[in-house]
Motif scaffolding. Structure first.
Motif, PDB file in Angstrom:
ATOM      1  N   THR A 124      -2.933   3.085  -7.909  1.00  0.00           N
ATOM      2  CA  THR A 124      -1.364   2.646  -7.817  1.00  0.00           C
ATOM      3  C   THR A 124      -0.782   2.712  -6.353  1.00  0.00           C
ATOM      4  O   THR A 124      -0.115   1.609  -6.115  1.00  0.00           O
ATOM      5  CB  THR A 124      -0.571   3.429  -8.728  1.00  0.00           C
ATOM      6  OG1 THR A 124      -1.351   3.975  -9.909  1.00  0.00           O
ATOM      7  CG2 THR A 124       0.729   3.318  -9.141  1.00  0.00           C
ATOM      8  N   LEU A 125      -1.135   3.510  -5.673  1.00  0.00           N
ATOM      9  CA  LEU A 125      -0.815   3.778  -4.445  1.00  0.00           C
ATOM     10  C   LEU A 125      -1.489   2.384  -3.716  1.00  0.00           C
ATOM     11  O   LEU A 125      -0.578   2.000  -2.870  1.00  0.00           O
ATOM     12  CB  LEU A 125      -1.078   5.034  -3.747  1.00  0.00           C
ATOM     13  CG  LEU A 125      -0.424   6.291  -4.248  1.00  0.00           C
ATOM     14  CD1 LEU A 125      -1.111   7.644  -3.694  1.00  0.00           C
ATOM     15  CD2 LEU A 125       0.980   6.376  -3.913  1.00  0.00           C
ATOM     16  N   THR A 126      -2.464   2.128  -4.062  1.00  0.00           N
ATOM     17  CA  THR A 126      -2.881   0.907  -3.303  1.00  0.00           C
ATOM     18  C   THR A 126      -2.182  -0.142  -3.447  1.00  0.00           C
ATOM     19  O   THR A 126      -1.781  -0.954  -2.497  1.00  0.00           O
ATOM     20  CB  THR A 126      -4.544   0.701  -3.563  1.00  0.00           C
ATOM     21  OG1 THR A 126      -5.333   2.054  -3.439  1.00  0.00           O
ATOM     22  CG2 THR A 126      -5.424  -0.379  -2.512  1.00  0.00           C
ATOM     23  N   ALA A 127      -2.114  -0.545  -4.675  1.00  0.00           N
ATOM     24  CA  ALA A 127      -1.161  -1.699  -4.760  1.00  0.00           C
ATOM     25  C   ALA A 127       0.243  -1.587  -4.255  1.00  0.00           C
ATOM     26  O   ALA A 127       0.715  -2.563  -3.684  1.00  0.00           O
ATOM     27  CB  ALA A 127      -1.116  -1.839  -6.398  1.00  0.00           C
ATOM     28  N   SER A 136      -2.169  -1.163 -15.339  1.00  0.00           N
ATOM     29  CA  SER A 136      -1.053  -0.462 -15.175  1.00  0.00           C
ATOM     30  C   SER A 136      -0.884   0.059 -13.720  1.00  0.00           C
ATOM     31  O   SER A 136       0.412   0.033 -13.257  1.00  0.00           O
ATOM     32  CB  SER A 136      -0.696   0.440 -16.228  1.00  0.00           C
ATOM     33  OG  SER A 136      -2.086   1.709 -16.204  1.00  0.00           O
ATOM     34  N   ALA A 137      -1.826   0.280 -13.237  1.00  0.00           N
ATOM     35  CA  ALA A 137      -1.910   0.936 -11.901  1.00  0.00           C
ATOM     36  C   ALA A 137      -1.467  -0.300 -10.942  1.00  0.00           C
ATOM     37  O   ALA A 137      -0.473  -0.114 -10.234  1.00  0.00           O
ATOM     38  CB  ALA A 137      -3.179   1.466 -11.277  1.00  0.00           C
ATOM     39  N   MET A 138      -1.989  -1.433 -11.216  1.00  0.00           N
ATOM     40  CA  MET A 138      -1.662  -2.712 -10.223  1.00  0.00           C
ATOM     41  C   MET A 138      -0.133  -2.899 -10.439  1.00  0.00           C
ATOM     42  O   MET A 138       0.581  -3.130  -9.651  1.00  0.00           O
ATOM     43  CB  MET A 138      -2.545  -3.803 -10.943  1.00  0.00           C
ATOM     44  CG  MET A 138      -2.294  -4.822 -10.124  1.00  0.00           C
ATOM     45  SD  MET A 138      -1.015  -6.275 -10.939  1.00  0.00           S
ATOM     46  CE  MET A 138      -2.086  -6.338 -12.599  1.00  0.00           C
ATOM     47  N   ALA A 139       0.348  -2.976 -11.752  1.00  0.00           N
ATOM     48  CA  ALA A 139       1.461  -3.491 -12.172  1.00  0.00           C
ATOM     49  C   ALA A 139       2.486  -2.678 -11.617  1.00  0.00           C
ATOM     50  O   ALA A 139       3.520  -2.780 -11.038  1.00  0.00           O
ATOM     51  CB  ALA A 139       1.650  -3.576 -13.820  1.00  0.00           C
TER      52      ALA A 139
END
Lengths: 892, 591, 192, 102
Positions: free
Chosen positions: A462-465, A579-582
């Motif tokens: 998530t943080l990466t995205a 979901s992490a990406m979104a």
């Protein structure tokens, strides 16, 4: 001639040329580049790596070609150049050959190194075109490529270590490429030293592995762990593997920038941007993952080591991601992103998903190289030197169209947008963790590790995205924030300081955008090589090209899912990834799209923000906890050396000499009487020595005969009583003569006598000892109980009631009462209560051979010139049954 | 008679004598040259030394695959004391001789411009120094060795004391007294062994081969080993006897430092290999781990001390302490690659540290300072110098591909995989662990130097126009650089000739060690201890230490030898006459 | 036998006289007596040549040399008596006396009587032949020693000419300066 | 009672002791030199006496001859030193010649 050339390019030998070509380029550019023009240098630099890439492709095709159908053994390409040196282990030589192996794992890696290397070389032609040390740069870059190829292709650990340290050296040289800036040079040193700490681990791990496997070859080491031979006397197999793997992993944390040794990588961005792309993103930093994959069969021997790898990887991914969120410079963000992604790879390795981890290495190489080159292109365009503050950029979308589009593609890839390469690889990693999490059997790794990794990586993703799109939005959307802020000249002179950047940026030349495009395409497409084996929800099977390809090179870990449904883990991983990406991209869009300020800086608690921006203050922590104490220790050592060791050995010694000479010179009074008196005393002392005679009898035993020799001296005369009965046998009447008028002394200095049992005065028990002298026990009428120390451990017949044997003398014989000891006499075990043995008998108690020796006595009187008589009586242990010439013992 | 009269010895038969003779004769020639011709003196002496190097390459033609010494010469000298001129080389001393013949001309040539006073005496000192060094490496007679050992002390003392820096006299005297103190103890030990041989064999001998046959009791071995070891430990130098080294290096002129670091220090290790260890195996086995531990302490301690030095030369001197610690560690690992690694590392250290001292001398000649603070940014003005310096630094740090790595790797693997009986067993792993931290520290302090000297902005604007390496300096450094990579990439040129000698060394050691362990009464082994006669083989078990339990099976030779030896007069030859030979078992390898 | 006792008595008396005389000249005269007595003893031992040499060398050369020096130096040869180190001197006398008398008593009991001697024993032919035939190397060495002693005696007794003295003074100064410099260097080296 | 080696030895001991005492006790350098001559002579007596006991060869007398010769050399150098000392210190007292003290 033609055959020879053909032979030189035989497939196996090609491996050598893959390495040698860039090396040759490095040597040529290093030695002569200074005198050549830039085109020539560029041609050599790019040409060698290009040829190398070509050869790698040929070799790879050949490798594909060679593989047999079905389950037959995988056939790698191998080439052994020459024997470097050898060590000896358990009496056997363990040769260390300069050997290259081109198998599934190293083949892919070679392609990455040469391919991406080639692109970055081309890119550098443009990027470095104005640099003073153009040739030096290409020499270093080529040297790096050669080292990296050695690392990748090495067939054994020491050769890999050449590359391992070689890339470290190149990294050092390239980080400090602009050496005139002290901070850059210091960053280079930091990288080298931190890597050295890791190398220490690899070195020790190497020794453990060779001690266990008896070979340095990866193949043999892996074979020994497959075949369960990974053991060493005195060690539990698991512990051994744990220790070895942890040491190796220490090396990997250094090279691949994991906790605790990751601190060098962000500083390494001081190097030119192509270097950051090639070394500190695409290739070198993944060497640790590569090594773990190479040695995966060993790693899977040790659950502890695997868990450590998984946890460390996850933590690194998380920590680095949080830091990246708060950074302001492009390359810093990318650097922490690299650290974080490397954490992903290690986490994958740690949960046994080696193929997934290595797949991420592969995809990451493309999109991260592209990102770095894109950043470089941006910096080149705006004239930023060193690094670029994203808050001074913005709106570059229209100015740098090609850079923008490739950058965006790569951002999508790293953020894990579906169908982009990063999506597939990240999904595989999450899948691996989830599979462990839902595994039913906790035999190998604990499922809680799986969940921990899964959770941590999901947050990190998530943080990466989020931070990648923060970077993207701030750089490419909105307004260009440096417009009109600077005169646009002397960009080399100022960095990302107070001033803004070039007011009118321009798109980079084709030599730079070309590679960008290629990499951008790669960032999108290479992921398709590793399409998931199982599709989420549908459960449809896809061909798993990547996993099948790497199967022979990697250890395989299978988990049985708890519910028996393999789809559970797949679904969980897919949902988490998407979901992490979104969430990440969505957040970034809402906060940064077309904005110019940092909502985190204003929104988050100030202390937390500065804590993140200061990179968790780990550098400061290390400085306080490690660096300063060690440096302090060094200072203390140097101080001790000068004030203690040197003083002790030099000053104290010389002081003692001075002192003693002072004392002794007091005796030099200069008064002759004093000297004379001392001399007189000396003469008197000599007189005292000569006053009484010194017999000094030396007996030599020859069986029953003993020959005595007496000392000689001033006017000595002798008489001998050889059996100590009170009458002097020698000299007998007529031979006696004396210059002093006495008839009872003679001049014979030696006499000999044959002793019969009548002469025996006593007995001695002689116990043989293996080291040192024999042990002698004098015997008497009263029983002597032998000391168990003399008898050693095995003297008892039975283990209980340990009463040592007793020995006494009766008449001319010796009586032994064995008690609870095993006494062997006359060739058999003594079973009687007592045994009588004559002089000269041999016996054995337990393991200790013994002998009964009679003792005889002789007396000598000596008279000297002063008329003084001295008498000496000697006891001689004779050997009645021994051969002639044996030695005798004097018992005084 | 006529045969020997008209026999012309081929060069190969007297090669070692020629190698000793060329510098000696040149020294005589120089002695009679007028001091007003410094250039002629320089040319003559350097070319003589170069010729000697070329001649010494002939040594490579020997057959180093067996156990025998090559180019052996033996001429009786003082017959009544059994002293002979006996010289020969094996795979170990070969490289040290070559190192000597290579580095002496380099060192002298490096001082071509920096030494302007008393040139004649300087050349003389170097020529005599080479005689002493070569002699010490090739001597196979303890007396001869001692003479050469002391012979090289004097020229070095003069080189430091006459052509040195400000505190040269202090440093020279310190160097001299330290070395002398150790070597006098060694002389006592040599005499003890020789007189013991006299009591046992009836005549004196200082021939190493003969003295190897002497078995001494454990306690005596300990004392004698201590005496030898002190002399060699000072020379190496091992912690805590190293404090003369920084002083000597800092004060010595460049050429002196080069020879001191590159060759003289090696004599300590060589002494261990050739004399102390083979003569006293029980003591070696007993104290070996402790000596190696001192070596490891030296590695770390030397590195720490080096780190904070301000003077580059002092820093390199302390790094020598650190590097020589590795050599000691490998040597006492007592296995093939440990010892071979030590020998190789000796050459490596000679090459790398020699080159470092030359490089420090180069910059000192230009700037007249060696303080790290006064340098900075030299990479800009002296690119070639920087390149060479970084390469040598990397070799010193032990980067794979350079010579330092191969040596350190073999040493550490040797220590790590050391056997438990004669080496240090489990301790080896701990020692290696600590030794390997030295690798990290080496990177720290050497890169510290590079950082301070070459990177960053120029410290002073006038350094902008510093001349880069001259042709002469290139010529001096080139052979060393070639060696750096040669040894680093193809060490087998060296190891193939060294390893048989090391294996001989180890198997001789094992044989004698076993003989000593079985019965360490003072006695003489048969000429060939490998072929024992009489006495059945004994199984060896339990602790090899002196305090073996008497319950172990007794030596049968003891049983048959009458009673124990007379304690009042332990060494009467007559008492030894009939003692049956010891049962030296070679088959029962303890491993 | 009488010869022995008479000569022995004179020899001992001469020796004691030499040692105890206050004035050196008297000591020299007592030494002369002692030497002549010894020559007598040598005669009794059939060492005729040696007796002659004893007289020639000792009485003729050495004692004369002593007398010559005594004359040359004059009254300064008379050393005033002093009580300094008296106890040490007394103890030395006691110890040496004890040792010598013990040895004398012990060896005096040694019973080894002389037999007949060969014809040439101790004569010029006998000793001379032995000297030149068997001991010619030491004989020549002794002659060289004598030569060296003479040269040495001349050198020592001659003293320095004024020029030499001046040169020596200068040398001494130079050396002192050099030593001081060395001392400084060593001292500062030790402190650094 | 006839005279044998023993008597000569006893005499030589006495003479030697006298010389030694003289050398150690006297402070007059000249008399000390004479004492040395006494000791040398005592040794000569022993040489000659023993030679008489074994008269086949002349070894003892030869040694005595050398002793005489060396004594002459010694006296020459010794007296030169006396003169030197006198020049330096205006005395022949040995206690005054203590430059090497401490």
């Amino acid at each position: 001639m033609l055959e020879q050339i053909f032979d030189n390019f035989a497939v196996e030998r090609m491996l050598l040329w893959i390495v040698l070509l860039p090396l040759a380029g490095a040597v040529v550019n290093g030695l002569f580049g200074r005198f050549a023009d830039r085109q020539m240098v560029g041609l050599v630099g790019v040409g060698t790596i290009g040829l190398s890439f070509f050869l790698a492709v040929v070799a790879f095709l050949r490798l594909l070609d060679m593989q047999p159908e079905g389950d037959a053994e995988f056939v790698p390409l191998q080439y052994s150049f020459y024997e470097w040196f050898s060590i000896h282990l358990r009496g056997r030589a363990v040769p260390i050959d300069i050997a290259f192996v081109f198998d599934a794992l190293s083949g892919v890696m070679t392609l990455v190194v040469t391919g991406i290397g080639l692109l970055i070389h081309i890119y550098s032609l443009g990027y470095m075109s104005h640099d003073r040390s153009f040739a030096r740069f290409f020499a270093y870059l080529n040297l790096f490529s050669a080292s990296m190829l050695v690392l990748v292709l090495a067939g054994n650990l020491p050769v890999m270590f050449i590359g391992w340290e070689g890339v470290g050296l190149c990294s050092y040289l390239l980080i400090g490429f602009w050496y005139e800036t002290p901070a850059y040079a210091a960053a280079g040193r930091k990288a080298f030293v931190v890597n050295r700490i890791g190398d220490f681990g690899v070195l020790i791990g190497m020794f453990i592995l060779v001690a266990v496997a008896g070979s340095f070859d990866f193949a043999s080491i892996n074979h020994s762990s497959y075949s369960g031979a990974f053991t060493l006397a005195g060690w539990e197999a698991g512990t051994l593997a744990t220790v070895a793997c942890l040491f190796i992993f220490l090396g990997c944390t250094g090279k691949s920038a994991q906790i605790p040794l990751y601190v060098w990588l962000p500083d390494a961005m001081a190097g030119p941007t192509p270097v950051s792309a090639l070394i500190h993103a695409a290739t070198m930093v993944t060497a640790g993952v590569y090594l773990c994959c190479r040695l995966s069969p060993v790693f899977v021997q040790s659950p502890v080591a695997m868990s450590v790898v998984a946890v460390v990887g996850t933590l690194t991914a998380l920590v680095a991601a949080t830091i990246a969120v708060a950074q302001r410079e492009m390359k810093k963000i990318l650097a922490y992103s690299t650290v974080s992604q490397l954490g992903f790879m290690f986490a994958a390795v740690g949960v046994g998903a080696f193929a997934a981890g290595f797949f991420h290495v592969f995809t990451h190489a493309f999109f991260k190289a592209c990102l770095f080159l894109g950043a470089g292109s941006v910096m080149h365009a705006v004239g930023a030197h060193g690094d670029a503050d994203i808050f001074k950029l913005g709106g570059l979308r229209s100015i740098l169209p090609r850079t923008h589009i490739t950058f965006l593609l790569s951002c999508c890839a790293i953020a894990g947008v579906p169908m982009f390469s990063g999506f597939f690889s990240k999904d595989e990693i999450l899948l691996g963790a989830a599979q462990l999490g839902v595994a039913s059997d906790a035999a190998f790794l604990s499922p809680s590790i799986g969940w921990f990794v899964f959770g941590g990586l999901a947050i990190a993703a998530t943080l990466t995205a989020f931070y990648m799109f923060r970077l993207y939005f701030l750089t490419f959307t909105g307004e260009y924030r440096s417009a009109g802020a600077s005169d646009g000249h002397g960009s080399e002179a100022h960095g990302s300081g107070e001033h803004g950047y070039d007011a009118s940026p321009h798109e980079s030349p084709a030599s730079m955008t070309g590679p960008l495009v290629v990499l951008g395409v790669g960032a999108v497409c290479v992921g398709w090589l590793g399409l998931p084996h199982l599709l989420p929800f549908t459960g449809a099977h896809l061909p798993h090209v990547w996993g099948e390809w790497l199967k022979p090179a990697l250890a395989h870990v299978e988990f049985t899912p708890a519910g028996g449904d393999p789809l559970t883990a797949v679904n969980i991983a897919f949902i988490a990834g998407v979901s992490a990406m979104a969430v990440g991209i969505g957040l970034a869009y809402s906060m940064y799209a077309n904005k110019s300020s940092d909502p985190i800086a204003s929104g988050a608690p100030a202390s937390l923000y500065s804590f993140l921006q200061d990179k968790w203050r780990v550098d400061e922590l290390y400085a306080a906890v490690v660096l300063r104490p060690v440096k302090g220790l060094a200072r203390i050592c140097a101080w001790i050396d000068q004030t203690f060791v040197d003083v002790l050995l030099t000053k104290v010694t010389s002081g003692l000499v001075t002192l003693s000479s002072f004392i002794l010179t007091r005796a030099q009074t200069g008064v002759m009487h004093a000297y004379g008196f001392v001399m007189a005393l000396g003469v008197a002392g000599l007189m005292l020595w000569f006053w009484s005679p010194h017999p000094d009898v030396m007996p030599v035993v020859k069986g029953q005969n003993v020959e005595f020799t007496a000392g000689r001296g001033l006017g000595y005369e002798y008489r001998w009583d050889l059996n100590a009965d009170g009458t002097f046998e020698v000299p007998s009447g007529e031979h006696a003569s004396s210059t002093f008028g006495s008839k009872t002394f003679g001049s014979e200095t030696s006499a000999s006598h044959r002793y019969t049992p009548d002469d025996f005065r006593g007995f001695i028990l002689v116990a043989a000892a293996i080291l040192g002298e024999d042990i002698e026990i004098p015997l008497s009428e009263h029983a002597v109980v032998l000391d168990p120390e003399v008898l050693g451990p095995d003297w008892q017949v039975s283990g209980d009631a340990a009463l040592p044997p007793a020995v006494r003398v009766e008449g001319n014989e010796v009586v032994i009462r064995p008690n609870s000891a095993a006494v062997y006499a006359r060739g058999k075990l003594v079973s009687e209560k007592e045994v009588r043995l004559p002089a000269g008998s041999r016996l054995r108690i337990g393991q200790v051979p013994m002998r009964i020796a009679p003792v005889v006595q002789a007396t000598l009187e000596v008279r000297n010139a002063f008329g003084n008589v001295a008498r000496e009586t000697v006891d001689v242990t004779i050997d009645v049954a021994a051969p002639a010439g044996a030695r005798a013992e004097v018992v005084r | 008679m006529t045969d020997s009269l008209f026999h012309q010895p081929a060069l190969a038969e007297v090669l070692l004598t020629v190698l000793l003779g060329v510098p000696l004769v040149t020294a005589f020639a120089v002695l009679f040259m007028p001091r007003q011709w410094p250039a002629a003196i320089r040319r003559l002496s350097v070319s003589a030394l170069v010729i000697n190097f070329v001649l010494s390459l002939w040594l490579l033609g020997g057959d180093y695959t067996g156990a025998e010494f090559q180019f052996l010469e033996k001429v009786s000298w003082i017959e009544s004391l059994g002293i002979s001129y006996k010289v020969g080389v094996d795979g170990i001393s070969l490289w040290l001789v070559l190192l000597t013949t290579l580095l002496t001309p380099i060192a002298l040539y490096a001082s071509w411009t920096s030494i302007q006073t008393k040139v004649k005496e300087y050349a003389l000192a170097f020529l005599l120094l080479e005689v002493g060094m070569i002699g010490a490496f090739v001597s196979l007679d303890l007396f001869l060795f001692y003479i050469f050992w002391e012979l090289m002390l004097v020229p070095m003392y003069l080189i430091i004391g006459v052509w040195g820096g400000k505190d040269r006299v202090y440093a020279a005297v310190k160097f001299f007294i330290y070395t002398m103190a150790g070597s006098l103890l060694m002389l006592v030990a040599i005499l003890y062994v020789a007189t013991t041989y006299k009591t046992l064999a009836g005549q004196y001998s200082f021939d190493l081969e003969q003295l190897h046959r002497v078995v001494l009791p454990f306690e005596v071995q300990l004392w004698l080993f201590a005496a030898f070891a002190l002399a060699f430990a000072i020379k190496v130098p091992m912690f805590p006897f190293h404090t003369w080294l920084p002083d000597a290096h800092v004060q010595a002129p460049t050429g002196g430092s080069v020879i001191l670091a590159a060759v003289l220090l090696k004599l300590g290790i060589y002494g261990f290999i050739r004399f102390a260890i083979p003569l006293f195996p029980l003591a070696t086995q007993y104290v070996g781990p402790s000596v190696a531990a001192l070596g490891v302490i030296g590695i770390i301690y030397g590195a720490y001390c080096a780190w904070v030095q301000k003077d580059v030369k002092k820093l390199v001197a302390y790094s020598s302490v650190s590097h020589m610690g590795f050599v000691v560690l490998g040597l006492f690992a007592m296995n093939t690659h440990g010892v071979s690694g030590s020998v190789l590392q000796m050459i490596n250290h000679g090459v790398s540290t020699g080159a470092l001292f030359i490089l420090v001398g180069v910059i000192y000649e230009r700037l007249h300072t060696r303080q790290l603070d006064s340098f900075g940014g030299l990479a800009k003005s002296m690119p070639w110098y920087t390149t060479v310096f970084v390469i040598v630094t990397m070799s010193s740090v032990g980067l794979p591909g350079t010579n330092g790595f191969v040596g350190e790797f073999m040493i550490m693997s040797g220590a790590f995989l050391s056997e438990s009986f004669i080496g240090f067993g489990r301790w080896g792993r701990l020692l290696t662990l600590f030794a390997a931290t030295g690798v990290i520290l080496a990177a720290i302090y050497m890169l510290h130097v590079v950082l301070r000297m070459f990177w960053g902005p120029l410290s002073k604007p006038e350094h902008e126009r510093l001349p880069d390496l001259t042709a002469r300096e290139h010529l001096v450094l080139a052979p060393l650089l070639v060696l750096v990579f040669w040894i680093g990439l193809y060490p087998n040129t060296f190891l193939k000739r060294t390893e048989p000698a090391v294996q001989t060394f180890l198997s001789d050691f094992n044989t004698k060690w076993l003989a000593c362990r079985q019965n360490d009464a003072e006695r003489l082994l048969r000429p060939d201890p490998a072929v024992p006669a009489g006495g059945p083989a004994q199984p060896k078990q339990g602790s090899p230490s002196k305090q073996g339990s008497p319950s172990q099976q007794g030596s049968p030779s003891k049983q048959g030898s009458g009673t124990a030896k007379p304690s009042s007069a332990p060494s009467r030859p007559v008492a030894q006459a009939g003692v049956p030979g010891p049962a030296a078992d070679t088959k029962g390898d303890p491993r | 036998m009488t010869l022995f006792w008479v000569c022995a008595a004179f020899a001992v008396a001469g020796a004691i006289g030499t040692v105890t005389a206050r004035r050196p000249l008297r000591a020299a005269m007592s030494l002369l007596v002692h030497i002549i007595a010894l020559a007598g003893l040598y005669l009794g031992l059939h060492a005729e040549l040696l007796a002659a040499l004893q007289l020639l060398v000792y009485a003729g050369a050495i004692v004369v040399l002593f007398v010559f020096v005594i004359m040359l130096i004059g009254p300064a040869t008379w050393v005033p008596s002093s009580t300094g180190g008296l106890s040490l001197r007394a103890m030395s006398v006691a110890v040496i006396g004890m040792v010598a008398s013990t040895i004398a008593v012990a060896l005096g009991r040694y019973e080894a009587f002389f037999g007949k001697s060969p014809a040439h024993y101790g004569t010029v032919e006998g000793l001379g032949g032995a000297l030149y035939r068997e001991a010619w190397v030491p004989f020549e060495l002794v002659s060289i020693t004598l030569l060296v002693a003479i040269v040495g005696a001349v050198a020592v007794a001659r003293g320095r000419t004024p020029e030499e003295a001046a040169r020596a003074r200068q040398l001494r100064h130079e050396r002192a300066a050099a030593n001081a410099a060395l001392g400084d260097a060593a001292g500062s080296g030790g402190n650094s | 009672m006839s005279i044998g080696v023993g008597e000569y030895l006893a005499l030589a001991s006495v003479l030697f002791g006298t010389g030694a005492v003289g050398f150690l006790v006297r402070r007059n350098l000249l008399i000390q030199l004479m004492s040395i001559e006494l000791m040398l002579n005592a040794v000569n007596v022993v040489w000659v006496a023993f030679n008489r006991f074994y008269p086949e060869r002349h070894d003892g007398q030869i040694m005595a001859f050398f002793v005489v010769a060396i004594a002459a050399a010694e006296a020459a150098v010794g007296l030169a030193i006396v003169i030197s000392l006198y020049r330096l210190r205006k005395t022949v007292e040995t206690d005054k010649a203590d430059a090497l003290r401490h």
